[in-house]
Write a protein that holds these residues in place. Structure first.
Motif, PDB file in Angstrom:
ATOM      1  N   SER A   1       0.977  -1.177   0.055  1.00  0.00           N
ATOM      2  CA  SER A   1      -0.162  -0.025  -0.111  1.00  0.00           C
ATOM      3  C   SER A   1       0.939   1.129   0.061  1.00  0.00           C
ATOM      4  N   SER A   2       0.124   2.556  -0.518  1.00  0.00           N
ATOM      5  CA  SER A   2       1.053   3.741  -0.206  1.00  0.00           C
ATOM      6  C   SER A   2       1.544   4.011   0.930  1.00  0.00           C
ATOM      7  N   ASN A   3       1.142   3.750   2.153  1.00  0.00           N
ATOM      8  CA  ASN A   3       1.505   4.064   3.548  1.00  0.00           C
ATOM      9  C   ASN A   3       2.327   2.894   4.018  1.00  0.00           C
ATOM     10  N   GLY A   4       2.570   1.686   3.260  1.00  0.00           N
ATOM     11  CA  GLY A   4       3.239   0.663   3.823  1.00  0.00           C
ATOM     12  C   GLY A   4       4.722   0.513   3.487  1.00  0.00           C
ATOM     13  N   GLY A   5       5.441  -0.479   3.483  1.00  0.00           N
ATOM     14  CA  GLY A   5       6.692  -0.633   3.320  1.00  0.00           C
ATOM     15  C   GLY A   5       7.140  -1.135   1.775  1.00  0.00           C
ATOM     16  N   PHE A   6       8.077  -0.908   1.475  1.00  0.00           N
ATOM     17  CA  PHE A   6       8.687  -1.207   0.110  1.00  0.00           C
ATOM     18  C   PHE A   6       9.057  -2.518   0.094  1.00  0.00           C
ATOM     19  N   ARG A   7       9.004  -3.170  -1.122  1.00  0.00           N
ATOM     20  CA  ARG A   7       9.350  -4.563  -1.546  1.00  0.00           C
ATOM     21  C   ARG A   7      10.206  -4.403  -2.683  1.00  0.00           C
ATOM     22  N   LYS A   8      11.322  -5.322  -2.889  1.00  0.00           N
ATOM     23  CA  LYS A   8      12.165  -5.462  -4.039  1.00  0.00           C
ATOM     24  C   LYS A   8      11.553  -5.280  -5.207  1.00  0.00           C
ATOM     25  N   SER A   9      11.834  -4.828  -6.407  1.00  0.00           N
ATOM     26  CA  SER A   9      11.416  -4.687  -7.845  1.00  0.00           C
ATOM     27  C   SER A   9      11.418  -6.124  -8.147  1.00  0.00           C
ATOM     28  N   ALA A  10      12.467  -6.865  -7.958  1.00  0.00           N
ATOM     29  CA  ALA A  10      12.740  -8.084  -8.423  1.00  0.00           C
ATOM     30  C   ALA A  10      11.490  -9.110  -7.908  1.00  0.00           C
ATOM     31  N   LYS A  11      11.142  -9.081  -6.823  1.00  0.00           N
ATOM     32  CA  LYS A  11      10.232  -9.626  -6.030  1.00  0.00           C
ATOM     33  C   LYS A  11       8.768  -9.558  -6.858  1.00  0.00           C
ATOM     34  N   ILE A  12       8.556  -8.053  -7.208  1.00  0.00           N
ATOM     35  CA  ILE A  12       7.175  -7.822  -7.861  1.00  0.00           C
ATOM     36  C   ILE A  12       7.352  -8.395  -8.998  1.00  0.00           C
ATOM     37  N   SER A  13       8.188  -7.944 -10.152  1.00  0.00           N
ATOM     38  CA  SER A  13       8.264  -8.578 -11.302  1.00  0.00           C
ATOM     39  C   SER A  13       8.146 -10.076 -11.573  1.00  0.00           C
ATOM     40  N   GLY A  14       9.010 -10.681 -10.309  1.00  0.00           N
ATOM     41  CA  GLY A  14       8.912 -12.097 -10.739  1.00  0.00           C
ATOM     42  C   GLY A  14       7.289 -12.509 -10.202  1.00  0.00           C
ATOM     43  N   ASP A  15       6.792 -11.846  -9.172  1.00  0.00           N
ATOM     44  CA  ASP A  15       5.467 -12.543  -9.028  1.00  0.00           C
ATOM     45  C   ASP A  15       4.558 -12.228 -10.240  1.00  0.00           C
ATOM     46  N   VAL A  16       4.569 -11.099 -10.904  1.00  0.00           N
ATOM     47  CA  VAL A  16       3.769 -10.710 -11.916  1.00  0.00           C
ATOM     48  C   VAL A  16       4.023 -11.823 -13.098  1.00  0.00           C
ATOM     49  N   MET A  17       5.437 -12.163 -13.225  1.00  0.00           N
ATOM     50  CA  MET A  17       5.785 -13.080 -14.402  1.00  0.00           C
ATOM     51  C   MET A  17       5.049 -14.625 -13.818  1.00  0.00           C
ATOM     52  N   GLY A  18       5.330 -14.743 -12.741  1.00  0.00           N
ATOM     53  CA  GLY A  18       5.146 -16.196 -12.535  1.00  0.00           C
ATOM     54  C   GLY A  18       3.648 -16.367 -12.095  1.00  0.00           C
ATOM     55  N   ASN A  19       2.882 -15.475 -11.831  1.00  0.00           N
ATOM     56  CA  ASN A  19       1.250 -15.684 -11.714  1.00  0.00           C
ATOM     57  C   ASN A  19       0.315 -15.191 -12.723  1.00  0.00           C
TER      58      ASN A  19
ATOM     59  N   ASP B   1      17.346  12.572 -18.485  1.00  0.00           N
ATOM     60  CA  ASP B   1      18.604  12.567 -19.495  1.00  0.00           C
ATOM     61  C   ASP B   1      18.377  11.213 -20.461  1.00  0.00           C
ATOM     62  N   GLY B   2      17.401  10.177 -19.994  1.00  0.00           N
ATOM     63  CA  GLY B   2      17.393   9.067 -20.632  1.00  0.00           C
ATOM     64  C   GLY B   2      18.329   8.121 -20.246  1.00  0.00           C
ATOM     65  N   ASP B   3      18.706   7.917 -19.059  1.00  0.00           N
ATOM     66  CA  ASP B   3      19.495   6.952 -18.179  1.00  0.00           C
ATOM     67  C   ASP B   3      18.583   5.872 -17.817  1.00  0.00           C
ATOM     68  N   ASN B   4      18.861   4.779 -17.962  1.00  0.00           N
ATOM     69  CA  ASN B   4      18.003   3.421 -17.654  1.00  0.00           C
ATOM     70  C   ASN B   4      17.991   3.527 -16.209  1.00  0.00           C
ATOM     71  N   PRO B   5      16.887   2.827 -15.923  1.00  0.00           N
ATOM     72  CA  PRO B   5      16.621   2.313 -14.258  1.00  0.00           C
ATOM     73  C   PRO B   5      17.858   1.569 -14.012  1.00  0.00           C
ATOM     74  N   ALA B   6      18.189   1.221 -12.602  1.00  0.00           N
ATOM     75  CA  ALA B   6      19.015   0.242 -12.166  1.00  0.00           C
ATOM     76  C   ALA B   6      18.233  -0.837 -12.388  1.00  0.00           C
ATOM     77  N   ALA B   7      19.158  -1.915 -12.174  1.00  0.00           N
ATOM     78  CA  ALA B   7      18.596  -3.440 -12.219  1.00  0.00           C
ATOM     79  C   ALA B   7      17.452  -3.560 -10.965  1.00  0.00           C
ATOM     80  N   SER B   8      16.698  -4.416 -11.314  1.00  0.00           N
ATOM     81  CA  SER B   8      15.527  -4.895 -10.547  1.00  0.00           C
ATOM     82  C   SER B   8      15.884  -5.133  -9.105  1.00  0.00           C
ATOM     83  N   ARG B   9      17.257  -5.832  -8.910  1.00  0.00           N
ATOM     84  CA  ARG B   9      17.469  -6.472  -7.570  1.00  0.00           C
ATOM     85  C   ARG B   9      18.076  -5.002  -6.756  1.00  0.00           C
ATOM     86  N   TYR B  10      18.154  -3.911  -7.339  1.00  0.00           N
ATOM     87  CA  TYR B  10      18.741  -2.736  -6.659  1.00  0.00           C
ATOM     88  C   TYR B  10      17.486  -1.931  -5.937  1.00  0.00           C
TER      89      TYR B  10
END
Length: 743
Positions: free
Chosen positions: A62-80, A117-126
């Motif tokens: 939620s917007s007032n809760g904690g953060f989770r690793k982006s790798a976990k989120i993208s992994g869940d989206v891909m797996g489920n 500037d067009g720089d790419n995001p950091a890797a999802s594990r970061y």
């Protein structure tokens, strides 16, 4: 050996193959249109974005809760839910977190999610992420049967077909995509303005497009900027669903004292990468396309601050910016193509009103489904409460049955006429609930639920009440995400474009005298000041003088090549005179096999006489030979061994032509045509050789030339050499130069 003549099997195979390929390509096209490229008009999302938000909700981010690793989120989206590459999923999620790409970010990112500037995001594990309050507004009501759910790709879970969407996200955040045979491109808008337009549509379902434009005057880009598209063009774009918007940067002038100033760009157009924009402006400075522009600096921190320094304070900042609008991405055109999926099935190019009506119809369906769901919940609770009340009224008997009977449930149902649900609730009741206070609370809850139930039944029976409730929800959304919300105020403003006039070169640079020197090998330079032309100039070994003349930095130089092309070079772009200069071929696209015939300063209103070695030529206005590009402009057409030989300014009323055979012909200049391009007409006829030189003069003043001693000689009696154009002529007069040249 038997001959095979029956071709039917191969025809059938070809036909079936054609049908199979067609069917499979159609399946692929439909999949691309519906599941990848085009957004749904109801929630404005593509499947990948919808699945990302739903997976984050399932992870309770939620917007007032904690953060989770982006790798976990993208992994869940891909797996489920989304059986595609995790890189594609993470890129889509990262874009939802970029406040320079998305007007109302749906993902709250922690870490490096890219920059303007067009720089790419950091890797999802970061990186880490969670939802924003805006994303939660899109998901509100999912657990209240607001929308349909379907099985995921492997049938183990379910996912929403569409999100409830408390606001028109399609227009609020925009969308872009390319499908098979169709595309979409929708700019972002302001939520408060969209809510106002929806409220107006609820009052007036047949509202005109002009009225809606008063509520939604145009796009509202996350990077701000100034929209300079005329109102009638914006109206037409919203009415048809297709069009474009001119968007400019926002800038201001900073005074530096003593009349000096600089331009500071504080907002750049949407989807323009700042680093590439600076590279383009630096290239403009290097190639001197805008001579007044001296330097560009990037002083940006968290905000955008591009500093543009002029070379001269003689030109106003408006002139400088108008030139930059034309040559850089400080002004862009954003195309509008409102191609969306209606009801998630049918692709259609919609008008602004149709998109808003599709959203409102969706909100009504969500309201009805949530109301029915709540009604079912109330009915179930009322049934339980009625059972509780019966139990309180007969508490002693209920306790006795529970204590004495082996199977109390059927006994209670028979004695008190209770339902299975009521009996089960009584049996599961806690002992602490047997207080007198609890009985009063049950009666109050029962009365409140009856009132709510009556209100819901009225709501479901009245379309007017339904639209009133939707209007209340929109007002609440407007209050939540309107101008008081962080970043909710309009960022893109409106202005008139004005007339971008062609600024003359003289107005853009300081006018200074120079001496242009060009060698035989084509090395050119501009020395400061007007230097005596009879002095010796330094050249490379094996090279020597060819052209030397006085000019000014505001002049344009014309180069005529043996290939019949004219090239234009600005005197202000010439290298300085300290060295040997630079090859002219680096400044214009003069082929290696072509030589320079003439080099001179452009004079407006003058006419030129051009001729080839074959003796063909014509007159061309000098303004028609000016070239805008390095490739020059083809004027005199030549073929084979024929080359352009002469270019001479026209003055006087007669032309004198001399061939390599030393024969001279004089004829009236009126016999030559004036053209913009061509081979020309025959000037003089030759048996052997070709044209050597020509000149124009006034017949009454006589024909002049320089003898070998450098003295000027004039021949006034010219009847012997005067004739018609294309004649052979007579041998040159006594004393005519042996090099067959007039000057």
């Amino acid at each position: 050996m038997n001959d095979i003549t029956d071709t039917a099997p191969s025809d059938e195979l070809s036909e079936s193959l054609s049908r199979a390929i067609g069917e499979r390509y159609l399946t692929y096209a439909l999949s691309t249109i519906m599941h990848r490229a085009l957004p749904d008009a109801r929630d404005g999302l593509k499947p990948v974005h919808r699945r990302i938000l739903y997976a984050m909700r399932e992870l309770r981010l939620s917007s007032n809760g904690g953060f989770r690793k982006s790798a976990k989120i993208s992994g869940d989206v891909m797996g489920n839910y989304h059986p595609h590459g995790d890189a594609a999923i993470y890129d889509a999620m990262a874009r939802l977190a970029q406040d320079f790409n998305v007007r109302y970010p749906l993902v709250d990112g922690q870490g490096n999610f890219g920059n303007i500037d067009g720089d790419n995001p950091a890797a999802s594990r970061y990186t880490e992420a969670r939802m924003t309050a805006v994303a939660e507004a899109l998901l509100e009501g999912l657990n209240e049967d607001a929308v349909d759910f379907r099985e995921n790709y492997d049938g183990t879970l379910t996912e929403p077909v569409v999100l409830p969407a408390a606001f028109p996200n399609l227009l609020a955040n925009g969308s872009s995509g390319i499908a098979v045979g169709m595309a979409t491109n929708i700019p972002p808008h302001n939520i408060e303005e969209l809510c106002n337009a929806c409220l107006h549509l609820i009052k007036s379902p047949n509202a005109r497009d002009e009225t809606l434009l008063e509520h939604v005057p145009g796009p509202d880009f996350p990077t701000g900027g100034v929209l300079v598209e005329p109102r009638e063009n914006i109206l037409e774009a919203y009415r048809t669903g297709r069009g474009s918007f001119r968007l400019r940067c926002r800038w201001e002038v900073e005074e530096l004292g003593r009349g000096q100033w600089q331009v500071v760009v504080t907002e750049i157009p949407y989807q323009v990468q700042k680093s590439k924009l600076i590279e383009k402006i630096a290239e403009i400075i290097q190639t001197k396309k805008i001579p007044i522009l001296g330097d560009v600096r990037d002083e940006s921190a968290d905000d955008v601050r591009l500093v543009l320094e002029p070379k001269s304070k003689n030109v106003s900042p408006d002139v400088l910016m108008n030139m930059l609008y034309r040559h850089s991405d400080l002004e862009v055109r954003f195309s509008l193509n409102m191609n969306v999926l209606i009801d998630g099935l049918t692709p259609k190019v919609c008008s602004l009103r149709e998109v808003l009506q599709a959203f409102l119809a969706h909100r009504r369906e969500v309201l009805l489904r949530r109301s029915r769901y709540r009604l079912d919940k109330i009915d179930h609770r009322l049934e339980v409460l009625e059972g509780y009340i019966v139990a309180f009224l007969n508490l002693d008997r209920v306790i006795e049955i529970i204590r004495t009977e082996d199977e109390p449930k059927p006994v209670m149902m028979a004695e008190f006429d209770l339902t299975d649900v009521q009996t089960e609730a009584i049996l599961n009741m806690r002992l602490r609930s047997l207080r007198r206070l609890e009985e009063m609370e049950l009666k109050r809850e029962h009365e409140a639920l009856l009132l709510e139930r009556a209100g819901l039944e009225d709501l479901l029976a009245s379309e007017e009440l339904q639209w009133q409730r939707i209007a209340e929800q929109l007002r609440e959304t407007r209050r939540q995400f309107g101008r008081t919300y962080e970043g909710g105020a309009r960022r893109t403003t409106f202005a008139e474009a004005g007339v971008v006039e062609e600024v003359p070169l003289e107005a853009m640079i300081d006018r200074e005298p120079v001496t242009v020197v060009c060698s035989q090998m084509g090395w050119i330079r501009a020395m400061k000041g007007h230097i005596a032309l009879d002095q010796e100039f330094k050249f490379k070994d094996g090279d020597g003088p060819r052209f030397a003349f006085h000019a000014e930095t505001t002049d344009r130089l014309l180069v005529f090549g043996t290939n019949g092309r004219f090239y234009t070079v600005s005197a202000s772009t010439l290298p300085g005179g300290r060295g040997m200069g630079e090859p002219l071929r680096l400044m214009v696209d003069l082929p290696n096999e072509a030589e320079i015939v003439d080099l001179f300063t452009h004079e407006a209103g003058r006419r030129l006489l051009v001729a080839s070695s074959a003796g063909d030529g014509f007159i061309v206005p000098e303004v028609d030979v000016l070239a805008q590009t390095r490739t020059g402009r083809q004027v005199l057409n030549v073929r084979g061994d024929t080359v352009a030989k002469v270019c001479h300014p026209v003055s006087g009323d007669h032309v004198a032509v001399v061939g390599e055979n030393r024969k001279v012909l004089v004829f009236p200049i009126d016999e030559l045509p004036e053209m913009g391009r061509g081979k020309g007409v025959r000037l003089q006829k030759y048996k052997d050789g070709g044209l050597s030189d020509l000149t124009t003069f006034t017949l009454t003043e006589g024909l002049s030339w320089k003898d070998p001693a450098g003295r000027t000689r004039t021949q006034t009696e010219l009847e012997e050499w005067t004739g018609k154009r294309a004649g052979a002529g007579r041998m040159a007069p006594r004393g005519f130069p042996r090099d067959n040249r007039f000057n």
